[in-house]
Design an enzyme around this catalytic site. Structure first.
Site, PDB file in Angstrom:
ATOM      1  N   CYS A  89      38.501  83.136  18.489  1.00  0.00           N
ATOM      2  CA  CYS A  89      38.995  84.087  19.492  1.00  0.00           C
ATOM      3  C   CYS A  89      38.932  83.451  20.888  1.00  0.00           C
ATOM      4  O   CYS A  89      39.854  83.601  21.693  1.00  0.00           O
ATOM      5  CB  CYS A  89      38.165  85.365  19.468  1.00  0.00           C
ATOM      6  SG  CYS A  89      38.102  86.133  17.845  1.00  0.00           S
ATOM      7  N   CYS A 146      34.232  85.217  18.536  1.00  0.00           N
ATOM      8  CA  CYS A 146      33.919  84.004  17.776  1.00  0.00           C
ATOM      9  C   CYS A 146      34.670  82.820  18.389  1.00  0.00           C
ATOM     10  O   CYS A 146      35.460  82.969  19.318  1.00  0.00           O
ATOM     11  CB  CYS A 146      34.316  84.163  16.314  1.00  0.00           C
ATOM     12  SG  CYS A 146      36.082  84.070  16.062  1.00  0.00           S
TER      13      CYS A 146
END
Lengths: 77, 146
Positions: free
Chosen positions: A13, A10
């Site tokens: 991250c 995502c």
């Protein structure tokens, strides 16, 4: 030094991985940075959420994007 | 094994003692049901008790953690304290008037009581974080900045 950034992929991250790479490069520290996105592997670290950062086997942060200063402190200590 | 999900910031970590009595198993059952209902996410107290880095750090970093102990022995609370994890939200099931025994046939009404107890503790925590009401007795949307 071995750094692992755990996260399935995502935005948070990716940002964490980007920051880790930046700090390692700016601090001129010899380190391998590995992105771990496999959920089973992530689960093996026992973290409740992602992103998570692991430095030399030690879990340093879970569920949030660390600051550059925090990352620097981890890799310099 | 823990299930990872991206961004745990908004989540509630639920840690039941899961002990070997009715109240221990009520803590476990309530945690399972609250997880399935999406209220929060049950996590591994055993991993914290074993002082495994990922488990301990996860519990230290989570903004909202609710520990459920079956009885006043307080194993879950003590495990967390040993791992330097502050316990702000703690439910003891026997405090709800449920008597501890060895009957592991759990009652649906008691499971619901425990779930309600957890939700009340969370509501209290949320209320404690709200800005104080203004002079008219009605809170505004400034988060205490006006």
């Amino acid at each position: 030094m071995e750094i692992k950034v755990l996260g399935p992929g995502c935005a948070k991250c990716k940002k964490t991985e980007e920051l880790v790479m930046q700090v390692v490069s700016e601090a001129k520290i010899a380190a391998s940075v590995e992105k771990v996105s496999d959920l089973m592997q992530i689960a093996g670290y026992g973290v409740f959420g992602t992103p998570a950062v692991i430095v030399n086997g030690e879990v340093k942060c879970v569920g949030k994007i660390p600051t550059k200063q925090e990352i620097l402190n981890w890799i310099k200590s | 094994m823990s299930e990872s999900s991206c961004g745990s910031n908004g989540q509630i970590m639920i840690l039941p003692c899961s002990g070997g009595s009715n109240v221990g198993q009520l803590s476990n059952k309530a945690a399972v049901e609250l997880t399935k209902e999406g209220f929060g996410k049950m996590f591994c107290l055993a991993g914290i008790g074993a002082h495994l880095g990922g488990f301990v750090k996860s519990a230290q970093d989570i903004p909202t953690l609710i520990a459920i102990d079956g009885c006043s022995v307080g194993c879950a609370k003590t495990i967390l304290e040993h791992a330097q994890i502050p316990v702000k939200n703690h439910l003891v099931i026997t405090d709800l008037g449920i008597e501890k025994n060895k009957d592991l046939n759990l009652k649906e009404s008691e499971i619901n009581d425990v779930k309600q107890g957890v939700k009340k503790i969370y509501a209290k925590e949320v209320a404690s974080k709200l800005p104080p009401p203004n002079i008219m007795g009605v809170g505004c949307c400034c988060s205490g900045k006006c």
